[in-house]
Design an enzyme around this catalytic site. Structure first.
Site, mmCIF file in Angstrom:
data_model
loop_
_atom_site.group_PDB
_atom_site.id
_atom_site.type_symbol
_atom_site.label_atom_id
_atom_site.label_comp_id
_atom_site.label_asym_id
_atom_site.label_seq_id
_atom_site.Cartn_x
_atom_site.Cartn_y
_atom_site.Cartn_z
ATOM 1 N N GLU A 183 3.574 88.619 27.082
ATOM 2 C CA GLU A 183 3.305 87.198 27.036
ATOM 3 C C GLU A 183 2.246 86.886 25.872
ATOM 4 O O GLU A 183 1.344 87.696 25.681
ATOM 5 C CB GLU A 183 2.287 87.006 28.346
ATOM 6 C CG GLU A 183 3.356 87.091 29.395
ATOM 7 C CD GLU A 183 4.669 85.812 29.336
ATOM 8 O OE1 GLU A 183 4.218 84.777 28.993
ATOM 9 O OE2 GLU A 183 5.557 86.142 29.885
ATOM 10 N N ASP A 200 -9.240 88.135 14.950
ATOM 11 C CA ASP A 200 -8.945 87.113 13.907
ATOM 12 C C ASP A 200 -10.240 86.029 13.913
ATOM 13 O O ASP A 200 -10.452 85.630 14.818
ATOM 14 C CB ASP A 200 -7.587 86.591 13.790
ATOM 15 C CG ASP A 200 -7.520 85.974 12.451
ATOM 16 O OD1 ASP A 200 -8.324 86.221 11.362
ATOM 17 O OD2 ASP A 200 -6.374 85.530 12.190
ATOM 18 N N HIS A 223 -17.475 90.474 10.125
ATOM 19 C CA HIS A 223 -17.250 91.547 10.846
ATOM 20 C C HIS A 223 -18.093 92.436 11.471
ATOM 21 O O HIS A 223 -17.818 92.806 12.654
ATOM 22 C CB HIS A 223 -16.674 92.288 9.529
ATOM 23 C CG HIS A 223 -15.571 91.926 8.767
ATOM 24 N ND1 HIS A 223 -14.421 91.281 9.473
ATOM 25 C CD2 HIS A 223 -15.267 91.725 7.381
ATOM 26 C CE1 HIS A 223 -13.511 90.785 8.277
ATOM 27 N NE2 HIS A 223 -14.144 90.940 7.190
ATOM 28 N N ASN A 258 -4.207 94.274 4.380
ATOM 29 C CA ASN A 258 -5.854 93.971 4.426
ATOM 30 C C ASN A 258 -6.332 94.691 2.994
ATOM 31 O O ASN A 258 -7.348 94.190 2.682
ATOM 32 C CB ASN A 258 -6.381 94.399 5.726
ATOM 33 C CG ASN A 258 -6.227 93.605 6.916
ATOM 34 O OD1 ASN A 258 -6.245 93.957 7.996
ATOM 35 N ND2 ASN A 258 -6.053 92.326 6.445
ATOM 36 N N ARG A 279 -4.221 86.535 20.680
ATOM 37 C CA ARG A 279 -4.751 86.412 19.226
ATOM 38 C C ARG A 279 -5.575 85.166 18.796
ATOM 39 O O ARG A 279 -5.603 84.131 19.538
ATOM 40 C CB ARG A 279 -3.528 85.965 18.467
ATOM 41 C CG ARG A 279 -3.944 85.535 17.067
ATOM 42 C CD ARG A 279 -3.024 85.834 15.999
ATOM 43 N NE ARG A 279 -3.817 85.749 14.450
ATOM 44 C CZ ARG A 279 -2.876 86.036 13.346
ATOM 45 N NH1 ARG A 279 -1.651 86.363 13.513
ATOM 46 N NH2 ARG A 279 -3.320 85.972 12.468
HETATM 47 C C1 IPE Z 1 -10.889 89.759 11.179
HETATM 48 O O1 IPE Z 1 -10.813 88.455 10.731
HETATM 49 C C2 IPE Z 1 -9.686 90.512 10.950
HETATM 50 C C3 IPE Z 1 -9.959 91.700 10.136
HETATM 51 C C4 IPE Z 1 -9.206 92.212 9.211
HETATM 52 C C5 IPE Z 1 -10.881 92.657 10.549
HETATM 53 P P1 IPE Z 1 -10.724 87.732 9.388
HETATM 54 O O2 IPE Z 1 -11.548 88.556 8.373
HETATM 55 O O3 IPE Z 1 -8.987 87.999 9.239
HETATM 56 O O4 IPE Z 1 -11.075 86.183 9.385
HETATM 57 P P2 IPE Z 1 -10.734 84.988 8.833
HETATM 58 O O5 IPE Z 1 -9.089 84.850 9.213
HETATM 59 O O6 IPE Z 1 -10.883 85.119 7.405
HETATM 60 O O7 IPE Z 1 -11.517 84.009 9.459
HETATM 61 MG MG MG Z 2 -7.797 86.290 9.506
#
Ligand code: IPE
Ligand code: MG
Length: 221
Positions: free
Chosen positions: A189, A2, A19, A50, A170
């Site tokens: 964990e 993330d 990305h 997504n 995470r």
């Molecule tokens: C990558 O980060 C997660 C994917 C879905 C590939 P994000 O695209 O969620 O990035 P933020 O949370 O907007 O910063």
């Molecule tokens: Mg995100």
């Protein structure tokens, strides 16, 4: 994984550049896990939620995924890594599915590490599809409701015969599970780090492992 969007926006770049930058973290973490003799690594690449993102962003994510699969195959072979996509794969574009099929086929004999790639993945959906299949088996008389226990149920999950994850990382400072491996992470964990995914490298992964080693796991005992 993330924080790609925030990484890009903080640099005045379009989100999709985040990305793209995140791919090098994928490479670093896969390599680090393999070096440490970790048998299973799961990357949450695309969730069932997504699809709510802009068509342009979804399209870029799918294209980056295809590109990654094409470029990474030699590395997966060299490092003995088997690719195992998990999720509702029918919902992915045909081109991506075809490339996945090829990489899965080619890497099947590899035994050093399994790389689960969570694509169109949702933890609740995974449990639901398992429940549907159990119900169908019961209806067909292949199984009695009383046959169902944790061991028999887990065989209906995408991760089938794999052990539960020991450690869940995470990135980006969020303190949420976001529908990830809900059944499997019961005793995992948690390692939450503010580092954004494109900034997360090998050393960050090692730091997470060191922190994991300090934890005392009692599994309720
Ligand atoms: C990558 O980060 C997660 C994917 C879905 C590939 P994000 O695209 O969620 O990035 P933020 O949370 O907007 O910063
Ligand atoms: Mg995100």
């Amino acid at each position: 994984m993330d924080g790609n969007g925030r990484w890009a926006v903080s640099r005045g770049l379009p989100r999709v550049m985040g990305h793209r930058a995140g791919i090098k973290s994928v490479r670093a973490v896969v390599e680090a896990a393999r070096e440490q003799g970790i048998s299973y690594l799961t990357l949450y690449a695309f969730s069932v939620e997504n699809w709510k993102r802009s068509p342009r962003e979804v399209d870029t994510l799918m294209r980056l995924l295809s590109e990654y699969l094409r470029r990474e195959l030699p590395n997966l072979m060299k490092n003995g890594i088997r690719l195992n996509p998990i999720g509702d794969l029918k919902g992915l574009p045909a081109g991506v599915r075809e490339r996945l099929r090829r990489v899965v086929e080619t890497t099947r004999p590899n035994e050093k590490m399994t790389l689960n790639l969570a694509l169109n993945y949702g933890g609740r959906f995974e449990i639901l599809q398992a429940a549907r299949r159990v119900a169908a088996e019961v209806k067909a008389g292949k199984m009695k409701p009383s046959d169902l226990d944790e061991e028999s149920f887990r065989r209906f999950l995408y991760t089938e015969d794999q052990p539960d994850p020991d450690l869940l990382i995470r990135t980006s400072g969020e303190h949420r599970i976001s529908n990830f491996l809900l059944w499997q992470i019961s005793y995992a964990e948690l390692y939450l780090t503010p580092t954004l995914w494109p900034d997360f490298g090998k050393q960050d992964f090692f730091n997470a492992l060191v922190e994991y080693q300090r934890r005392e796991r009692r599994f309720g005992a």
